[in-house]
Scaffold this motif. Structure first.
Motif, PDB file in Angstrom:
ATOM      1  N   TYR A 215      12.019   2.766 -27.647  1.00  0.00           N
ATOM      2  CA  TYR A 215      12.455   1.147 -27.614  1.00  0.00           C
ATOM      3  C   TYR A 215      11.333   0.275 -26.981  1.00  0.00           C
ATOM      4  O   TYR A 215      10.844  -0.755 -27.634  1.00  0.00           O
ATOM      5  N   SER A 216      10.623   0.653 -25.788  1.00  0.00           N
ATOM      6  CA  SER A 216       9.733  -0.405 -25.310  1.00  0.00           C
ATOM      7  C   SER A 216       8.609  -0.379 -26.069  1.00  0.00           C
ATOM      8  O   SER A 216       7.915  -1.584 -26.247  1.00  0.00           O
ATOM      9  N   LYS A 217       8.289   0.585 -26.608  1.00  0.00           N
ATOM     10  CA  LYS A 217       7.102   0.800 -27.613  1.00  0.00           C
ATOM     11  C   LYS A 217       7.169  -0.178 -28.683  1.00  0.00           C
ATOM     12  O   LYS A 217       6.225  -0.611 -29.284  1.00  0.00           O
ATOM     13  N   HIS A 218       8.313  -0.073 -29.300  1.00  0.00           N
ATOM     14  CA  HIS A 218       8.793  -0.427 -30.802  1.00  0.00           C
ATOM     15  C   HIS A 218       9.384  -1.761 -30.909  1.00  0.00           C
ATOM     16  O   HIS A 218       9.765  -2.314 -32.169  1.00  0.00           O
ATOM     17  N   ILE A 219       9.934  -2.209 -29.860  1.00  0.00           N
ATOM     18  CA  ILE A 219      10.721  -3.411 -29.795  1.00  0.00           C
ATOM     19  C   ILE A 219      10.053  -4.723 -30.576  1.00  0.00           C
ATOM     20  O   ILE A 219      10.897  -5.539 -31.110  1.00  0.00           O
ATOM     21  N   PRO A 222       8.097  -5.344 -36.237  1.00  0.00           N
ATOM     22  CA  PRO A 222       9.369  -5.633 -37.244  1.00  0.00           C
ATOM     23  C   PRO A 222       9.838  -4.307 -38.110  1.00  0.00           C
ATOM     24  O   PRO A 222      11.029  -4.314 -38.417  1.00  0.00           O
ATOM     25  N   LEU A 223       8.903  -3.358 -38.234  1.00  0.00           N
ATOM     26  CA  LEU A 223       9.567  -2.308 -39.083  1.00  0.00           C
ATOM     27  C   LEU A 223      10.125  -1.136 -38.182  1.00  0.00           C
ATOM     28  O   LEU A 223      11.359  -0.993 -38.170  1.00  0.00           O
ATOM     29  N   GLN A 224       9.253  -0.772 -37.140  1.00  0.00           N
ATOM     30  CA  GLN A 224       9.776   0.455 -36.059  1.00  0.00           C
ATOM     31  C   GLN A 224      11.027  -0.038 -35.226  1.00  0.00           C
ATOM     32  O   GLN A 224      11.833   0.850 -34.977  1.00  0.00           O
ATOM     33  N   THR A 258      15.240  11.228 -20.245  1.00  0.00           N
ATOM     34  CA  THR A 258      14.020  11.059 -19.961  1.00  0.00           C
ATOM     35  C   THR A 258      13.197   9.907 -20.309  1.00  0.00           C
ATOM     36  O   THR A 258      12.316   9.479 -19.572  1.00  0.00           O
ATOM     37  N   HIS A 259      14.098   9.180 -20.957  1.00  0.00           N
ATOM     38  CA  HIS A 259      13.330   7.566 -21.347  1.00  0.00           C
ATOM     39  C   HIS A 259      14.079   6.571 -20.309  1.00  0.00           C
ATOM     40  O   HIS A 259      14.849   5.708 -20.920  1.00  0.00           O
ATOM     41  N   LYS A 260      14.133   6.838 -19.278  1.00  0.00           N
ATOM     42  CA  LYS A 260      14.913   5.870 -18.046  1.00  0.00           C
ATOM     43  C   LYS A 260      14.516   4.518 -18.280  1.00  0.00           C
ATOM     44  O   LYS A 260      15.404   3.764 -18.160  1.00  0.00           O
ATOM     45  N   GLU A 399      -1.111  -7.723 -35.357  1.00  0.00           N
ATOM     46  CA  GLU A 399      -0.668  -7.049 -34.403  1.00  0.00           C
ATOM     47  C   GLU A 399       0.317  -6.064 -34.400  1.00  0.00           C
ATOM     48  O   GLU A 399       0.499  -4.896 -34.000  1.00  0.00           O
ATOM     49  N   HIS A 400       1.671  -6.534 -35.393  1.00  0.00           N
ATOM     50  CA  HIS A 400       2.826  -5.805 -35.030  1.00  0.00           C
ATOM     51  C   HIS A 400       3.038  -5.327 -36.600  1.00  0.00           C
ATOM     52  O   HIS A 400       3.969  -4.454 -36.439  1.00  0.00           O
ATOM     53  N   ASP A 401       2.204  -5.609 -37.672  1.00  0.00           N
ATOM     54  CA  ASP A 401       2.412  -4.958 -38.903  1.00  0.00           C
ATOM     55  C   ASP A 401       1.137  -4.696 -39.429  1.00  0.00           C
ATOM     56  O   ASP A 401       0.908  -5.032 -40.397  1.00  0.00           O
ATOM     57  N   PRO A 402       0.282  -3.928 -38.636  1.00  0.00           N
ATOM     58  CA  PRO A 402      -1.199  -3.976 -39.066  1.00  0.00           C
ATOM     59  C   PRO A 402      -1.652  -3.460 -40.370  1.00  0.00           C
ATOM     60  O   PRO A 402      -2.378  -3.959 -41.090  1.00  0.00           O
TER      61      PRO A 402
END
Ligand code: FAD
Length: 498
Positions: A215-219, A222-224, A258-260, A399-402
């Motif tokens: 979640y935090s990595k891909h928020i 646009p794709l992930q 694990t992903h608190k 940055e977000h859709d390299p």
């Protein structure tokens, strides 16, 4: 075929579910039979914020609700009528004793409608119990104590609805949905998220158990983000699930997960959800007027071609176009891309936010007035109290859709371009255009503005205006009304939701 001599009514609004439903619970406690009603109101169907996808989501959520209530002899009567007209007709044919519903933090039109219903109830001595929706508190003049109340309502036990079997109320009325209207809602399109409380639960569970790990990595991607985010928004907006149900489920799972951190971020966002609706509850004029009245003084260009090209995803900026085409086709994009679309529209295209706000309201399957208008204005820079963020669509894209995978999916005419070119196809030489089979101006549009120049002009204009005395005076008013002291959660909801 006639109505009982007296009855109660449960009015379903943005709460299309059978559990954690206080109005249904209260009606079930009474000795008087009750009708469950939902209105498709012509005056709202024709309004600028309404779209077929919203109606489809509502209608199929209601069908789902129907299957849950049917074993108990209850149905949801779906009426095509103004609420007041239908209630008046029912009152003429029986005696309504009590009306149960949730409070609605809606647009001016629904607020005015509720006032007429209130007057009608008063006139006929009908007791209207409007239950508090999620953590939204009615009648506040400022935010002192709001956080505490919000947590109290999130931690209160969910309402466990138990339905007694009763004889169905068979009744006829003149408000049946026209067949052409119902046909327009069928079948439910496969590209929208599936409606109903079972799906809400499934999306939530798959998020807390597995999808939320990234979640935090891909928020912001646009794709992930399409799989990593909760994708709970349409269910919350139309009430297939309550914020409290979601909050308690995430909280209980986060104890062993694990992903608190990701789940904690999600809990924070559930609070933002209510924080924004609370603003709108206190000032629904934000649909039409700048939150900070000082920004009414700014003039804007009015260019219908710009508006159209933005709406159809033909601006010549690949990420902007991909996002708009994606939301048109699927009803959802992530927060950052929503913010970028608005920023591009208001800052780079210099359009008044009101020219774009309804288009996105119609496109978002999760349209929630209380979040939509305040968020739109925040990105448009008309709140005064927030940092004005201008999203450069090329920078966002790199940055977000390299690799340009999201762009390739939604702007297939650019599918042959390599990552080094796809973010700025207009920089291609004639030879490159021939090589990749994309002629700019023919296969894909030229950019409709010069990004650098329009960004600079917007910055000068809007940042220069921040010191205007009216903007400053309004800032004080807004801070007093909608925030607590600095550093609080409300403040961070406004400042960091980027
Ligand atoms: C211009 C603009 C318009 C928006 N309009 C809407 C709208 O009409 N309806 C809507 O639900 N959201 C709206 N949002 C907020 C946000 O983009 C969506 O809530 C989010 O993308 C929904 O996806 P999700 O359920 O996967 O969210 P997650 O990130 O998984 O978050 C879970 C829930 O928290 C809430 N939430 C998350 N982010 C925000 C936020 N920034 N502000 C308020 N609540 C948030 C939502 O209810 C969401 O479902 C808007 C944002 C912008 C910039």
């Amino acid at each position: 075929m006639t109505l009982p001599a007296e009855l109660n009514i449960v009015w379903i609004k943005r709460d299309i579910r059978t559990q954690d439903h206080l109005p249904l619970f209260l009606a079930e406690q009474q000795d008087i039979p009750y009708l469950v009603l939902f209105f498709f109101e012509p005056s709202l169907l024709e309004y600028a914020d309404c779209s077929l996808r919203h109606l489809q989501f509502q209608y199929h959520s209601l069908q789902h609700m129907q299957t849950k209530l049917q074993p108990f002899g209850k149905t949801v009567s779906i009426l095509y009528a103004e609420a007041l007209d239908a209630l008046q007709w029912i009152q003429k044919n029986t005696r309504i004793v009590q009306l149960f519903s949730y409070q609605e933090s809606g647009i001016q039109r629904t607020y005015d409608r509720d006032l007429t219903v209130k007057a009608f109830c008063k006139q006929h001595r009908i007791q209207w119990t409007e239950c508090q929706r999620d953590g939204i508190i009615r009648g506040l003049s400022n935010r002192q104590g709001w956080d505490k109340q919000w947590y109290a309502s999130m931690h209160a036990p969910v309402t466990l609805n138990v339905y007694k079997k009763s004889a169905p109320i068979e009744w006829e009325h003149p408000f049946n949905c026209p067949p052409s209207f119902v046909n327009s809602l069928l079948p439910y399109p496969a590209n929208w998220q599936p409606p109903g409380e079972d799906y809400a639960r499934q999306y939530l569970d798959s998020f807390v158990q597995s999808r939320g790990i990234n979640y935090s990595k891909h928020i912001s991607k646009p794709l992930q983000s399409r799989t990593a985010c909760a994708r709970l928004s349409p269910y919350l907006s139309w009430g297939n699930i309550s914020v409290r149900q979601a909050y308690q489920r995430v909280l209980s799972y986060s104890k062993e997960a694990t992903h608190k951190r990701a789940l904690q971020n999600m809990l924070t966002r559930l609070k933002w959800h209510c924080h924004f609706i609370q603003k709108f509850e206190m000032e629904c004029s934000y649909e039409k007027q700048c939150i900070n009245a000082g920004y009414e003084l700014l003039s804007h260009e009015s260019d219908e071609t710009f508006v159209k090209r933005w709406e159809i995803g033909e601006t010549g900026f690949p990420l902007v176009d991909a996002c708009m085409r994606c939301v048109t086709q699927t009803g959802w994009i992530n927060f950052r891309m929503r913010a970028m679309l608005v920023s591009f529209f208001c800052h780079h295209l210099h359009q008044d936010w009101r020219k774009g706000v309804y288009h996105l309201a119609r496109m978002f399957l999760d349209y929630e007035p209380g979040i939509h208008y305040p968020q739109f204005q925040m990105q448009a820079g008309t709140t005064g109290i927030n940092t004005i963020r201008m999203y450069n669509p090329v920078k966002q894209s790199k940055e977000h859709d390299p690799e340009g995978l999201f762009i390739k999916q939604w702007v297939p005419e650019l599918a042959n371009l390599p990552p080094a070119i796809i973010h700025e196809p207009y920089l291609m030489t004639t030879a490159e255009q021939a090589m990749y089979g994309v002629v700019i101006g023919k296969d894909y549009p030229h950019p409709i503005v010069d990004l650098e120049q329009s960004g600079k002009a917007a910055r000068n204009k809007i940042w220069g205006h921040r010191s205007h005395p009216l903007v400053q005076a309004e800032n004080t008013r807004i801070l007093n009304k909608h925030t607590r002291k600095r550093g609080s959660m409300q403040q961070s909801a406004d400042d960091t939701s980027v």
